[in-house]
Design an enzyme around this catalytic site. Sequence first.
Site, short mmCIF file in Angstrom:
data_model
loop_
_atom_site.label_atom_id
_atom_site.label_comp_id
_atom_site.label_asym_id
_atom_site.label_seq_id
_atom_site.Cartn_x
_atom_site.Cartn_y
_atom_site.Cartn_z
N THR A 232 0.84 -1.20 0.00
CA THR A 232 0.00 0.00 0.00
C THR A 232 0.88 1.25 0.00
OG1 THR A 232 -1.84 -1.04 1.14
CG2 THR A 232 -1.53 1.29 1.59
N VAL A 261 -12.97 -5.14 2.05
CA VAL A 261 -12.36 -3.80 2.09
C VAL A 261 -11.41 -3.76 3.28
CG1 VAL A 261 -12.79 -1.34 2.42
CG2 VAL A 261 -14.34 -2.69 1.00
N GLY A 262 -10.23 -3.21 3.08
CA GLY A 262 -9.23 -3.15 4.15
C GLY A 262 -9.30 -1.86 4.94
N GLY A 285 -4.84 -5.36 7.05
CA GLY A 285 -5.88 -4.37 7.31
C GLY A 285 -6.88 -4.71 8.38
#
Length: 372
Positions: A232, A261-262, A285
């Site tokens: 990321t 979704v992180g 995450g």
Amino acid sequence: MSAASVPLRRALVVGAVMLLSPMGCASSAGVARADSEQPTSRDAPAPRPKWGLVIHGGAGVISRENLSPEREAEVRAALTQSLQAGHAVLAGGGSALDAVSAAVRILEDSPHFNAGKGAVFTHDGVNELDAAIMDGTTRKAGAVAGVRRVRNPLSLARLVMEQSPHVMMVGEGAEAFAKSRGVELVDPKYFYTEDRWQGLQRALEKERARQQPASSLPAGYDPVSGDHKFGTVGAVALDQKGALAAATSTGGMTNKRYGRVGDAPIIGAGTFADARCAVSATGHGEFFIRYAVAHDICARVEYQNVPLWQAADVVINDVLVKAGGEGGVIAMDRDGNVAMPFNSAGMYRGYVGEDGEPVVAIFREAEAAGAK
Ligand code: ASP
């Protein structure tokens, strides 16, 4: 190199926690304590920068053995370019928001990071991108999740913040909003990189080897994949007016599924900024969400009145380690103090202050020779 760059450089080299303040000094993650003990006094006190930018390009199993010299050089070049782009904004009197936007865009466009071009693949072989931005002064924030055709998801997150009454938009809705604002949409093929595709194949192979029934979520379902590199990207900045901002952009985790979704687009988890503290995270995450990592760091600074390095160090190297969450953060406070702790083998990271000298580091071990 300015006086301020000396401890900065050393902190980047030892690879974990550092601070710049009139009493400042640097400390490595393994050395820094979670109590009130000051870091070691190996570093001379240094003036703090009035403004600056910190970036990351992901944490994880990043070691000299699994990073070729060619790739390392390319990664360092991209990080340097990102720092220069952000610095140019700040040096010209631009805002922290513009600086983090410029820095992240460069990393989103590079195939070496898990954001924009170079994003990891989902279980279904597509790329689903998440991003968030936050303005520390106004506490306005914008985020997008699960977008598949937005070339630079952070720009869209910024539009959500600036041109909508909302904080987060997901999937097709976010793309419809993007279209309505003239945002560049690309063919999903744009995000393809052979490296990431092979990463997915390895993850699928591992999953098959566990022989889970296709209908169930495999017991050992591990969206980190065999590569165990996060990648990321993120930036935090303090501008000449004293405003802070934070931004994070990601492809999430290899082999993710079911619309996972992180933390990156979750305000307070992977991204957070207020008037005195800004944080961008990278790592597994789910842990960063459960422990509200970015907000926890800033809350400790505010409520406990502890230095930034200490708050960041406790959360990353104590709270998260105990919970089993791997990763790291970059953080800045309104006085220009910087922290970059991580509990993984390495973290792509860099810093630039008023002197305009970008400092980049990757590993934990001493790397002074190649630190720039
Ligand atoms: N934090 C990201 C996520 O869980 C992954 C990363 O840092 O690369 O989606």
